[in-house]
Write a protein that holds these residues in place. Sequence first.
Motif, short mmCIF file in Angstrom:
data_model
loop_
_atom_site.label_atom_id
_atom_site.label_comp_id
_atom_site.label_asym_id
_atom_site.label_seq_id
_atom_site.Cartn_x
_atom_site.Cartn_y
_atom_site.Cartn_z
N LEU A 27 0.82 -1.20 0.00
CA LEU A 27 0.00 0.00 0.00
C LEU A 27 0.86 1.26 0.00
O LEU A 27 1.92 1.30 0.64
N LEU A 30 0.00 6.28 3.91
CA LEU A 30 -1.17 7.04 4.30
C LEU A 30 -0.81 8.13 5.30
O LEU A 30 0.20 8.02 6.00
N PRO A 36 -5.68 1.80 7.03
CA PRO A 36 -6.30 1.15 5.88
C PRO A 36 -7.38 0.16 6.29
O PRO A 36 -7.32 -0.43 7.37
N HIS A 42 -5.39 -7.79 2.73
CA HIS A 42 -5.46 -6.92 1.56
C HIS A 42 -6.36 -5.72 1.85
O HIS A 42 -7.24 -5.79 2.72
N ALA A 43 -6.14 -4.64 1.11
CA ALA A 43 -6.96 -3.44 1.25
C ALA A 43 -7.38 -2.95 -0.13
O ALA A 43 -6.61 -3.05 -1.09
N VAL A 45 -8.02 -0.39 -3.10
CA VAL A 45 -7.45 0.85 -3.62
C VAL A 45 -8.23 1.21 -4.88
O VAL A 45 -8.53 0.34 -5.71
N CYS A 46 -8.58 2.47 -5.02
CA CYS A 46 -9.34 2.92 -6.19
C CYS A 46 -8.49 3.86 -7.03
O CYS A 46 -7.82 4.76 -6.50
N THR A 47 -8.49 3.64 -8.34
CA THR A 47 -7.91 4.59 -9.28
C THR A 47 -9.03 5.13 -10.15
O THR A 47 -9.94 4.38 -10.54
N CYS A 65 -5.45 8.19 -7.14
CA CYS A 65 -5.38 6.89 -6.49
C CYS A 65 -5.70 7.11 -5.02
O CYS A 65 -5.10 7.97 -4.37
N THR A 67 -6.88 5.09 -1.16
CA THR A 67 -6.95 3.86 -0.37
C THR A 67 -8.12 3.96 0.60
O THR A 67 -8.29 4.97 1.28
N ALA A 75 -11.94 7.33 2.42
CA ALA A 75 -10.71 7.01 1.71
C ALA A 75 -9.73 8.15 1.88
O ALA A 75 -10.10 9.27 2.24
N THR A 78 -3.77 9.29 -2.05
CA THR A 78 -2.31 9.23 -1.89
C THR A 78 -1.56 9.79 -3.10
O THR A 78 -0.43 10.27 -2.96
#
Length: 210
Positions: A27, A30, A36, A42-43, A45-47, A65, A67, A75, A78
């Motif tokens: 990741l 942050l 997160p 796992h976490a 993540v959006c793009t 991007c 998290t 969110a 980052t």
Amino acid sequence: MTDYPPEPWHLAGQAHLSVWLLPVARLPKLPEGAEPLVAGGHAPVCTAWFDYRAPGQLTYHELLCATAIRGGLAASITDIWVDSASSRAGGRELWGIPKDLATLDFTGDRTFTAAAATAGGWIATAAFTRRAGLPAALPTRFEIAQALGGRLKRSPVSSRAKLHAAAADWSINPSGPLGFLAGRRPIVSAQLRDFKLVFGAEPTPSRRSE
């Protein structure tokens, strides 16, 4: 020009996004105080590519991007690039969003392609093909948490958009700032058509002295 509207910003346009699952060890960093949202190591993540258009207060392109973090639907952004100096200045000064400038090229609608690059090299490209969608616009509310003035500032966001499924093909520079996503595939992608978005809080009315 670096003038920008006061918050909240009222924005409109089209957006194309993908969600990825990343191991915690991969990741991006942050802000302090943001944890997160982790499940099974796992976490999410959006793009997303945003094409901000009239009648919104600002018109520009954006790649971001973010998290997912703990504490409700929230969110933290980052990595983010825009092609508007006004958006860059406002994002940094109002909300602590680490916006940088880049060249962003968008083409198409049902088949949408996008590319982002800086003087240091290319960041990412993507191609989206729109699939079936919902007939009505859906409302969403969430928060964006960023470091500002030595603390974690949580800013409200409300939006309404027509949600469509999409197929997406990303290419990410492994040596670039989004290199932690290189070689991976998103778990789901979508198009947000004709969105209307309000970013930030309404000003608090000042008290008049007696």
